[in-house]
Design an enzyme around this catalytic site. Structure first.
Site, mmCIF file in Angstrom:
data_model
loop_
_atom_site.group_PDB
_atom_site.id
_atom_site.type_symbol
_atom_site.label_atom_id
_atom_site.label_comp_id
_atom_site.label_asym_id
_atom_site.label_seq_id
_atom_site.Cartn_x
_atom_site.Cartn_y
_atom_site.Cartn_z
ATOM 1 N N PRO A 642 0.889 -1.313 0.131
ATOM 2 C CA PRO A 642 0.100 0.054 0.062
ATOM 3 C C PRO A 642 0.765 1.130 -0.020
ATOM 4 O O PRO A 642 0.519 2.301 -0.596
ATOM 5 C CB PRO A 642 -0.967 -0.080 1.357
ATOM 6 C CG PRO A 642 -0.385 -1.455 1.946
ATOM 7 C CD PRO A 642 0.595 -2.118 1.089
ATOM 8 N N GLU A 715 0.348 3.827 -14.287
ATOM 9 C CA GLU A 715 0.044 5.051 -14.799
ATOM 10 C C GLU A 715 -1.613 5.452 -14.651
ATOM 11 O O GLU A 715 -1.934 6.545 -15.389
ATOM 12 C CB GLU A 715 0.053 4.382 -16.485
ATOM 13 C CG GLU A 715 1.414 4.066 -16.778
ATOM 14 C CD GLU A 715 1.861 3.107 -18.083
ATOM 15 O OE1 GLU A 715 1.807 3.704 -19.022
ATOM 16 O OE2 GLU A 715 1.504 1.984 -17.789
#
Lengths: 748, 352
Positions: A642, A715
């Protein structure tokens, strides 16, 4: 090797995945111990510096090689006149990932800054001065730069081998059925990757083998590309790329300076180092090509899309064909009975564009999200409500079910966190305490979840630790760490028990660090390699009468914390080391492979999604803009780490800010040279540009993308963000973006 | 790069002797000169490093109240000096609005005066540029000139001086101390930089062999401390040159402007002192119309030199804004985003 092509049941990862592990290579990096390519300096090394073309188009008439060679320290000058033959034509595209490159094949100038000669010297200073002394004389031709001067052409492909035009449904009928039609034209400028680490290579020939230190996003795949130029076997190319200071697509593809350095090393018989200057990174190593996009959105009385047509004129070089596949961003985002995505080309006298972080998606999403905002306004709907009305339950392009899609939850969570409710519909309605215009905007994030193919090896060692190996690429995104976490889980070991080797072409092929698919691909290979090793270990144990696990079925044994234990009876257990010792094995190796299951790929559309909400403050007279809040909520499958995922999402969102408000490469339209080819002139965001950023992740289980359930986050964050910011600027000022970046004079 | 001799003189006399060579260049922090050398724009055969010269890294108050800043004081050090920042807040704000922390650590105040324009064509050895190569022409005139001059330009050159620091200095009537082969002399900073005219390559009043020794803020310059702001407009909120900037300082008595000091940045080849606007403000009461009139006076001669007409409106607006901000009183603390119109920190005035 296990067959992981079988439809994946959801894998239960161990305790390492899901942890916010800090970068394992962090200490090495901040203490300067991490060796980047340009840090290498083998004995006897020469420095190479190339002279760049001072004109954008024409011919080099002469070079003062005499002056360069006379400079103390200069050893050799390579020009088109004396450049040795190569076994590969640099203007052939021998591979889907091979571009036409400039390696002194002729005196013709195709773009400003293209190499015209290479100087080799004992020092960097001598090579630099030698290159300057070459003082190329040029016979120039008129330069074609910009959509008005570029040469239009019909493209055969866009992106990497994609169709230039795709349509579904009956567009004409869709527009005919529309209550209203929104038309938008938006331009995006040339943008450059600007990785912090310049492109660099140290090349040396050792007994006929080419040994290269160079940052590379596709280490094993690149070997044959180098090999072909020198007529050697791919195995005789050894690429070492342990660390990259950013790649963003520009280090995935072979470039001319790399081959020149290898050639120079062969010609001189000495190691050669070539490091691009910042200015040289604006030319031969790719960029995001400019686009001029036109969108038509038909909507019915309820604000549902009846037709969506997206066309992009994408700029490319005069000699090669990478076209930013911008319009394809409209194929998978919103439901519409008819969608058309089409492209045409415009040839400019510039270096060839290439993939740059979210190629196509970034530019296309920017325009699409602006157009959606205008259509929402026209329909009298809140932008979020408008998007929800056009929510794609299945992939609009193919009709396939999504492998997973928690976008609705992203919208909900992001809107709640941001405080979207109560947003006034009309622009210019909100002010902060200091009288500045405030605006709120949003955009949808979408990025494919592809996989390439990768191999990995996991070797258990006598002491119970393990070595795991794959030629992955850590671009700074944290692959060293996230992949090691997956590998440890595959082996049932703690992270500290695993030695992870990577970044070297002698290792099993780790695939491409690109398309946001690296963790999924290399991670799958590593996990299955670990499982393979453990499966062999279990077999040894259950077949060994001396083992407490003797006689247990394979499926009944669990591997955890370096021990094998019986499911349901942890008292029957033993350590990996004990099994290996009894078997008399120093090591036990497992192999793994990561690739997409063709069945799953054929049955599902696979994307990561997200929703980005932006607030901007704009000075009401001077129109300086500051993004005061960015909140993104993303659904990207299982999150392995995370902390690193948040960091990747931040990076994408900040990139989106730069796209929206700052990034633009400006060419002189007469000479073709960059007028802002450095980090003082080419603006990327600084901390002061963004007061607050949050990236939330929505839990998403995806049993189809791969066994790990991993999509990708590299992305995704750019998409959605650009439009969200532009839409917030509109909401503050009433001015719609017609070009990126949005500049102060556009708002006056 | 081109080889050069490196000298590090210990005395001013040695430095001046070394600089008598026309191919010598003086080195301060190097944040501009070294870039120009790498670009091939500057190619001195001799670098004279001035940073070891004694006594030039001091900020002193002279008996008459003049504040003297040695040329080698670092850009980071000057705004950090509490006495200086309190007396000349808009100078401190201008310095902190410029460059980055790393650059300010290296850069010197003397070098700040001497920095070259960042015009892309000046910085490109292959481009036509009368400033760099006299007689070659000006590629900026029909080129990428969005951020070029709107005041004082000529057909020969449309470059701007990039300094933030010099803008409030020009407004406050700073004096430049110059040392050269013929001894010491001094000049008002507002006249130190030359407008291009026909001879764009002459950028400052320094004669060959001369160096900047110190800057002086005259007695009385600190009288503006209570009402002084520097505001700077740009697309990136830090580490970017100004599109336009303005320094505004007022001396208020009984609600009336007794004296105003104004200068614009990013508009001309020199920091642009706006004396006509200053005159107009003297005796007026601070009010938006007054400030607008002053801005109009300051820009009366402005003309676009290319695709930069928008800067004229912006320059007027930022000048009016800086005046309003100055009238409201200098902030008690340096804004978190110095010079920014988008700063969010507490704007409680120190001296209002």
């Amino acid at each position: 090797m296990p067959d992981d092509f079988a439809p994946a049941s959801h894998v239960r990862l161990g305790s390492n995945s899901g942890q916010p592990q800090t970068r394992l290579d962090g200490l090495a990096k901040i203490t300067g111990q991490a060796t980047y390519a340009a840090d290498n300096a083998p004995e006897g090394m020469l420095w190479a510096v190339y002279a760049g073309a001072p004109a954008g188009r024409g011919r080099v008439a002469s070079l003062d090689t005499g002056a360069a060679l006379a400079h103390p320290g200069v050893v050799h000058v390579i020009t088109p006149q004396n450049r040795a033959e190569l076994q590969q034509d640099p203007d052939a595209r021998a591979h889907v990932f091979a571009w036409k490159i400039d390696i002194l094949q002729s005196e013709t100038i195709r773009y400003a800054g293209a190499p015209v000669a290479l100087v080799l010297a004992e020092t960097l200073e001598a090579a630099t001065e030698g290159a300057r002394l070459l003082a190329p004389e040029v016979e120039p031709l008129p330069v074609r730069i910009g959509f008005d001067d570029g040469e239009p052409f019909e493209a055969a492909t866009v992106g990497i081998g994609a169709n230039p035009a795709t349509s579904v449904g009956d567009l004409e009928a869709g527009f005919a059925a529309a209550e209203r039609i929104t038309e938008v034209e938006i331009e995006t400028p040339p943008q450059y990757h600007n990785a912090m680490e310049p492109h660099a290579i140290v090349a040396q020939w050792q007994d006929g083998r080419l040994v290269i230190d160079t940052p590379n996003q596709a280490i094993v795949m690149s070997r044959p590309l180098f090999a072909e130029y020198f007529g050697i076997a791919p195995e005789d190319v050894h690429i070492r790329s342990p660390y990259l200071g950013g790649g963003f697509g520009s280090k995935a593809i072979l470039n001319g300076p790399q081959i020149l350095a290898c050639l120079a090393a062969r010609e001189t018989g000495r190691p050669v180092k070539l490091v691009l200057s910042r200015a040289q990174m604006y030319g031969p190593v790719g960029h995001r090509g400019a686009t001029r996009q036109t969108l038509r959105l038909g909507t019915d009385a309820e604000g549902r899309l009846t037709a969506l047509a997206h066309h992009s004129v994408s700029a490319t070089s005069s000699f090669d064909d990478f076209l930013e596949p911008a319009a394809n961003a409209s194929l998978n985002t919103y439901a519409s009975p008819a969608i058309s995505a089409s492209h045409s080309g415009s040839r400019w006298d510039i270096g060839t564009p290439g993939p740059m972080r979210a190629p196509g998606e970034a530019t296309g999403s920017a325009a699409l999200e602006c157009a959606m905002d205008e259509a929402a306004e026209a329909a009298g709907l809140d932008p979020l409500e408008f998007r929800l009305r056009n929510y794609a339950e299945t992939d609009p392009a193919t009709g396939r079910a999504f492998s997973s899609k928690a976008l609705r939850e992203c919208y909900r969570l992001g809107a709640e966190r941001f405080g979207w409710a109560g947003r006034p519909m009309a622009p210019g309605q909100m002010r902060d305490a200091k009288g500045r215009l405030l605006g709120w905007g949003m955009g949808t994030s979408l990025f494919p979840a592809p996989m390439s193919q990768a191999l990995a090896r996991a070797t258990l060692r006598a002491d119970g630790s393990a070595l795991v190996e794959t030629a992955a690429a850590d671009m700074g995104q944290g692959a060293w760490t996230a992949l090691a976490q997956i590998a440890a889980d595959g082996l049932g070991l703690d992270l500290a028990q695993v030695e992870f080797r990577s970044g070297d072409s002698e290792l099993p092929d780790g695939g491409v660090a690109g398309g946001s698919g690296h963790t999924a691909t290399a991670g799958s290979a590593l996990f299955s390699a670990g499982q393979d090793a453990v499966a062999q270990l279990v077999r040894l144990a259950v077949e060994d009468p001396a083992s407490p696990l003797h006689g247990a079925g394979n499926q009944a044994v669990r591997a955890q914390g370096g021990r094998l234990m019986l499911e349901g009876d942890p008292s029957r257990s033993e350590s990996y080391a004990a099994v290996l010792a009894r078997a008399g094995l120093e090591t036990l190796a497992g192999n793994g492979r990561g690739a997409r299951s063709p069945e799953a790929a054929g049955a599902h559309a696979m994307f990561s999604h997200g929703a980005v909400f932006a607030e901007v403050a704009v000075d009401p007279d001077l129109f300086q803009i500051r993004v005061t809040r960015l909140v993104g909520a993303f659904a990207a499958g299982r999150i392995i780490n995370p902390r690193l995922a948040e960091s990747q999402l931040f990076g994408g969102m900040v990139w989106g800010l730069g796209f929206a408000l700052q990034e633009e490469a400006v060419h002189d339209r007469r000479s073709g040279r960059l007028v802002n080819g450095d980090l003082a002139g080419y603006h990327v965001p600084v901390n002061a540009d963004l007061a607050s950023i949050e990236a939330l992740t929505v839990p998403e289980e995806d049993p189809f993308v791969n066994a790990l359930g991993v999509k990708g986050v590299g992305e995704l964050g750019i998409t959605g963000t650009v439009g969200a910011i532009a839409n917030a600027v509109w909401h503050a000022t009433g001015r719609r973006a017609r070009r990126f970046p949005v500049m102060i004079e556009d708002l006056l | 790069m081109k080889s050069f001799d490196y000298l590090r003189p210990d005395t001013l006399d040695e430095a001046l002797a070394a600089l008598s060579d026309p191919d010598a260049a003086a080195l301060g922090g190097g944040t501009n000169l070294l870039d120009l050398m790498k670009l091939g724009v500057a190619g001195p055969s001799k670098i004279v490093d001035l940073t070891r010269l004694p006594g030039l890294d001091r900020i002193e108050t002279l008996p008459d109240g003049t504040v003297r800043i040695g040329a080698l004081v670092r850009n980071a050090a000057l705004p950090r000096d509490p006495g200086f920042a309190a007396a000349f807040p808009m100078v401190a704000e201008a310095l902190l609005s410029g460059a980055s922390g790393q650059l300010r650590n290296a850069a010197t105040v003397g070098g700040n005066l001497m920095q070259a324009t960042r015009c892309a064509y000046f910085q490109d050895p292959f481009a036509a540029c009368n400033r760099r190569a006299p007689g070659t022409g000006c590629d900026a005139k029909d080129g990428a000139n969005r951020n070029h001059a709107i005041l004082g330009w000529s057909p020969a050159c449309i470059a701007t001086h990039p300094s933030d620091f010099c803008v409030p200095l020009a407004a406050l009537g700073a004096i430049v101390e110059i040392a050269g082969p013929d001894g010491l002399r001094e000049l008002p900073l507002a006249e130190f930089h030359l407008l291009p005219g026909e001879e764009a390559h002459l950028t400052t009043q320094l004669a060959p062999g001369e160096i900047v020794l110190a800057l002086r803020l005259p007695p009385g310059a600190a009288d503006f401390a209570g009402h002084a702001r520097y505001l700077k407009l740009r697309e990136r909120n830090s580490y970017a040159f100004a599109i336009v900037s303005a320094a505004a300082a007022l001396r208020l008595e009984d609600g009336v402007i007794r004296e105003a000091r104004l200068a614009l940045g990013g508009v001309a080849a020199r920091p642009w002192r706006a004396t006509a606007a200053e005159t107009l403000l003297a005796g007026a009461r601070p009010a938006p119309e007054t400030f607008a009139a002053a801005a109009e006076a300051a820009l009366a001669e402005a003309a676009p030199s290319g695709a930069n007409g928008f800067k004229i409106a912006l320059a007027g607006r930022i000048l009016a804004r800086a005046l309003a901000a100055a009238a409201a009183g200098t902030p008690a603390r340096m804004p978190a985003l110095p010079g920014s119109v988008l700063d969010d920190s507490d704007t409680e005035a120190a001296h209002a």
